[in-house]
Motif scaffolding. Structure first.
Motif, mmCIF file in Angstrom:
data_model
loop_
_atom_site.group_PDB
_atom_site.id
_atom_site.type_symbol
_atom_site.label_atom_id
_atom_site.label_comp_id
_atom_site.label_asym_id
_atom_site.label_seq_id
_atom_site.Cartn_x
_atom_site.Cartn_y
_atom_site.Cartn_z
ATOM 1 N N PRO A 1 5.993 -2.916 14.087
ATOM 2 C CA PRO A 1 5.488 -1.539 14.182
ATOM 3 C C PRO A 1 6.603 -0.517 14.392
ATOM 4 C CG PRO A 1 4.901 -2.772 16.149
ATOM 5 C CD PRO A 1 5.489 -3.760 15.201
ATOM 6 N N SER A 2 7.380 -0.296 13.353
ATOM 7 C CA SER A 2 8.505 0.645 13.386
ATOM 8 C C SER A 2 7.998 2.080 13.416
ATOM 9 C CB SER A 2 9.379 0.430 12.142
ATOM 10 O OG SER A 2 10.181 1.550 11.872
ATOM 11 N N VAL A 3 8.511 2.862 14.354
ATOM 12 C CA VAL A 3 8.127 4.277 14.447
ATOM 13 C C VAL A 3 8.581 5.025 13.205
ATOM 14 C CG1 VAL A 3 8.545 6.434 15.695
ATOM 15 C CG2 VAL A 3 8.051 4.333 16.964
ATOM 16 N N GLY A 4 9.841 4.837 12.807
ATOM 17 C CA GLY A 4 10.371 5.553 11.651
ATOM 18 C C GLY A 4 9.629 5.228 10.366
ATOM 19 N N ALA A 5 9.334 3.957 10.142
ATOM 20 C CA ALA A 5 8.628 3.570 8.922
ATOM 21 C C ALA A 5 7.198 4.104 8.923
ATOM 22 C CB ALA A 5 8.630 2.051 8.767
ATOM 23 N N THR A 6 6.549 4.114 10.098
ATOM 24 C CA THR A 6 5.204 4.697 10.188
ATOM 25 C C THR A 6 5.238 6.185 9.843
ATOM 26 O OG1 THR A 6 4.550 3.078 11.869
ATOM 27 C CG2 THR A 6 3.236 5.085 11.725
ATOM 28 N N GLU A 7 6.235 6.894 10.363
ATOM 29 C CA GLU A 7 6.392 8.314 10.024
ATOM 30 C C GLU A 7 6.615 8.490 8.528
ATOM 31 O OE1 GLU A 7 8.452 9.627 14.297
ATOM 32 O OE2 GLU A 7 9.680 8.933 12.614
ATOM 33 N N GLN A 8 7.393 7.605 7.938
ATOM 34 C CA GLN A 8 7.644 7.683 6.502
ATOM 35 C C GLN A 8 6.350 7.561 5.706
ATOM 36 O OE1 GLN A 8 9.623 8.823 3.921
ATOM 37 N NE2 GLN A 8 11.292 7.595 4.775
ATOM 38 N N VAL A 9 5.498 6.611 6.093
ATOM 39 C CA VAL A 9 4.214 6.438 5.418
ATOM 40 C C VAL A 9 3.365 7.694 5.550
ATOM 41 C CG1 VAL A 9 2.033 5.162 5.405
ATOM 42 C CG2 VAL A 9 4.207 3.924 5.631
ATOM 43 N N LEU A 10 3.262 8.223 6.761
ATOM 44 C CA LEU A 10 2.434 9.405 6.987
ATOM 45 C C LEU A 10 2.913 10.595 6.167
ATOM 46 C CD1 LEU A 10 2.030 9.111 10.857
ATOM 47 C CD2 LEU A 10 0.230 8.750 9.148
ATOM 48 N N LEU A 11 4.219 10.833 6.152
ATOM 49 C CA LEU A 11 4.765 11.990 5.440
ATOM 50 C C LEU A 11 4.689 11.815 3.927
ATOM 51 C CD1 LEU A 11 7.868 12.585 7.727
ATOM 52 C CD2 LEU A 11 5.910 14.125 7.490
ATOM 53 N N SER A 12 4.647 10.562 3.462
ATOM 54 C CA SER A 12 4.584 10.301 2.018
ATOM 55 C C SER A 12 3.157 10.219 1.507
ATOM 56 C CB SER A 12 5.315 8.986 1.692
ATOM 57 O OG SER A 12 6.666 9.031 2.082
ATOM 58 N N ALA A 13 2.235 9.713 2.329
ATOM 59 C CA ALA A 13 0.879 9.409 1.859
ATOM 60 C C ALA A 13 -0.057 10.599 1.850
ATOM 61 C CB ALA A 13 0.275 8.304 2.724
ATOM 62 N N THR A 14 0.201 11.611 2.686
ATOM 63 C CA THR A 14 -0.776 12.687 2.848
ATOM 64 C C THR A 14 -1.012 13.465 1.553
ATOM 65 O OG1 THR A 14 1.041 13.995 3.739
ATOM 66 C CG2 THR A 14 -0.492 13.036 5.314
ATOM 67 N N ARG A 15 0.009 13.564 0.691
ATOM 68 C CA ARG A 15 -0.179 14.262 -0.589
ATOM 69 C C ARG A 15 -0.086 13.321 -1.786
ATOM 70 N NH1 ARG A 15 3.640 19.333 -1.035
ATOM 71 N NH2 ARG A 15 2.980 19.041 -3.202
ATOM 72 N N ALA A 16 -0.082 12.021 -1.534
ATOM 73 C CA ALA A 16 -0.047 11.055 -2.630
ATOM 74 C C ALA A 16 -1.427 10.936 -3.284
ATOM 75 C CB ALA A 16 0.401 9.696 -2.111
ATOM 76 N N ARG A 17 -1.436 10.566 -4.563
ATOM 77 C CA ARG A 17 -2.705 10.370 -5.259
ATOM 78 C C ARG A 17 -3.388 9.101 -4.745
ATOM 79 N NH1 ARG A 17 0.837 10.766 -9.286
ATOM 80 N NH2 ARG A 17 0.371 8.631 -9.959
ATOM 81 N N GLY A 18 -4.652 9.235 -4.338
ATOM 82 C CA GLY A 18 -5.414 8.068 -3.910
ATOM 83 C C GLY A 18 -5.301 7.791 -2.420
ATOM 84 N N ARG A 19 -5.668 6.571 -2.062
ATOM 85 C CA ARG A 19 -5.750 6.173 -0.663
ATOM 86 C C ARG A 19 -4.577 5.281 -0.274
ATOM 87 N NH1 ARG A 19 -11.200 6.248 1.582
ATOM 88 N NH2 ARG A 19 -12.613 7.312 0.142
ATOM 89 N N THR A 20 -4.213 5.378 0.986
ATOM 90 C CA THR A 20 -3.164 4.521 1.542
ATOM 91 C C THR A 20 -3.712 3.790 2.764
ATOM 92 O OG1 THR A 20 -1.339 5.917 0.775
ATOM 93 C CG2 THR A 20 -0.893 4.493 2.674
ATOM 94 N N GLU A 21 -3.395 2.505 2.834
ATOM 95 C CA GLU A 21 -3.735 1.714 4.013
ATOM 96 C C GLU A 21 -2.444 1.199 4.626
ATOM 97 O OE1 GLU A 21 -7.055 -1.428 4.447
ATOM 98 O OE2 GLU A 21 -5.224 -2.615 4.155
ATOM 99 N N LEU A 22 -2.221 1.523 5.884
ATOM 100 C CA LEU A 22 -1.037 1.077 6.613
ATOM 101 C C LEU A 22 -1.448 0.109 7.702
ATOM 102 C CD1 LEU A 22 1.945 1.149 7.488
ATOM 103 C CD2 LEU A 22 1.417 3.217 8.795
ATOM 104 N N ARG A 23 -0.909 -1.099 7.642
ATOM 105 C CA ARG A 23 -1.144 -2.101 8.671
ATOM 106 C C ARG A 23 0.145 -2.347 9.439
ATOM 107 N NH1 ARG A 23 -5.825 -4.801 8.732
ATOM 108 N NH2 ARG A 23 -7.285 -4.329 7.041
#
Length: 439
Positions: free
Chosen positions: A166-188
């Motif tokens: 559970p990397s903080v930096g990688a989680t932030e990367q997902v959040l900042l990348s996924a919010t305007r990406a096309r479709g849905r994102t699931e982060l585990r």
């Protein structure tokens, strides 16, 4: 920039200081402003080096940043543009913030660049986490002589991402990348630190659709457009805890204005177990030495809601003043006890081990990393000239010097200014005996 302090220790730190926005949140919120189509306002911003670095980096990309001088930043991303690679490299220094700029810039410009940050190699695990995340979203990654170039000519799309840790930096990367990406994102396997939840709150204010579920699962539904936000940054819980440990080391009593109980509950439990006194108020927390003996402890660092790794180093200094044997098991970073060399030179009795000495075996247990410490106390600390090695270790050395008998010269303290706002002014307010001197 202050480079060296001559400290006369043995003076209890007493008084009131104020801690403002978190170093581990504010720069990420500034980056999030790049995702908006209208200006954002971030309040409670501290005057620290990392904020200056991010201000320069986003300004290079055309973001207009206005500081009202009272801790509020207005960030206008209306004219985001490309920046020269050499300029990004020059302004980044050893900061890893350029990594988090990638998602927003790929959405807005279709490309992004990461310089070779502080000599990091591509194979380093933290870099790989980020690159793997961006590849999952459709980014093309190209290694250049000067760094890493990324492009997304067709935009970013939603993805399924599972983090091995559970990397903080990688989680932030997902959040900042996924919010305007096309479709849905699931982060585990997501990190769920308060700074992460604060970033999610910012993104939701901007129009993002983010659902935090149990078992470290986060779902993000991509949207076409985000607006700006108005948000007050959470208090820096690392700095607040550092001053709490300083009260124990020096036998003092410090009221940390702005410290919030909900973000520090695990630290507060440990502080109280040492025998420390707490007065938890709506506007801050009073940390006080009990006036007698401190209790030894067994502490294991962990991801949230466990005991934060950045709380560990100042606490180790405090445990040198406890009567008995304490054990600290570091499970988050594999090499975080280097700072203890200076403490041993000051008289502390600290033994380092490769074994997992806590109750739970960790991922470093089968490796050769020194990640456990046995601290035997109480040992009086003696003054010694010290050079600050890094941000958190540096503050730990600082409070050790404040608690030691005699005069210590601490050099390299400009590193502490990366994450501790106006710390010399705070030392003055608490009655510390020190002088600013040439290095």
């Amino acid at each position: 920039m202050t480079s060296a302090l001559q400290i006369t220790g043995g003076v209890p730190l007493e008084g009131t200081i104020e801690v403002r926005g978190a170093k581990n949140f504010v720069p990420k919120a500034m980056v999030a402003a790049l995702l908006g189509s209208t200006p954002s306002v971030l309040q409670n911003v501290p005057e620290i080096k990392d904020v200056k670095v991010v201000t320069d980096l986003v300004a290079l990309h055309g973001v207009e940043v206005n500081n009202d001088g009272q801790g509020a930043l207005t960030l206008d991303p209306s004219n985001v543009t490309r920046a020269r690679y050499a300029d990004i490299d020059a302004h980044a220094g050893d900061s890893r913030i350029p990594i988090l700029l990638c998602g927003p810039l790929l959405h807005t410009l279709g490309e992004a660049f990461i310089p070779d940050l502080g000599g990091c190699k591509i194979g380093d695990r933290p870099i790989n986490y980020h690159l793997d995340v961006l590849r999952n979203f459709g980014a093309k990654v190209e290694k250049l002589e000067s760094g890493i170039k990324m492009s997304a000519p067709n935009g970013l799309h939603g993805a399924k991402v599972e983090l091995p840790y559970p990397s903080v930096g990688a989680t932030e990367q997902v959040l900042l990348s996924a919010t305007r990406a096309r479709g849905r994102t699931e982060l585990r396997g997501a990190a769920t630190e308060p700074e992460i939840m604060n970033l999610i709150a910012v993104l939701q204010k901007m129009g993002a659709i983010i659902t935090v579920q149990t078992d470290r699962v986060i779902h993000i539904e991509g949207v076409e457009e985000l607006k700006g936000y108005n948000h007050r940054a959470m208090c820096d819980r690392i700095e607040a805890a550092s001053w709490g440990s300083a009260a124990l080391v020096t036998g003092g009593s410090i009221f940390v204005k702005g410290a919030t109980q909900s973000d520090m509950m695990t630290f507060l439990n440990v502080f109280r177990k040492t025998g420390g006194d707490l007065d938890i108020r709506d506007d801050g927390i009073q940390f006080s030495h009990p006036g007698g003996s401190l209790n030894p402890l067994v502490v294991e660092t962990d991801v949230h809601p466990g005991f934060m790794t950045d709380w560990q180093q100042p606490l180790v200094v405090a445990l040198t003043q406890a009567d008995g044997v304490s054990i600290v098991h570091e499970t988050v970073y594999e090499n975080r006890f280097g700072f203890t060399r200076a403490l041993k030179g000051m008289g502390a009795n600290i033994q380092l081990h490769r074994d997992c000495l806590g109750s739970t075996p960790c991922r470093f247990g089968q490796s050769n990393f020194v990640h456990s410490a046995i601290i035997s106390g109480r040992t009086p600390l003696k003054a010694k000239d010290i050079h600050v090695p890094d941000l958190r270790g540096g503050f730990s050395h600082l409070i050790a010097a404040l608690g030691a008998e005699g005069r210590s010269k601490v050099t390299g303290v400009e590193l502490i200014q990366r994450g501790y706002e106006r710390f010399t002014s705070k030392l003055e307010a608490l009655g510390a005996n020190f002088d600013v001197v040439d290095a």
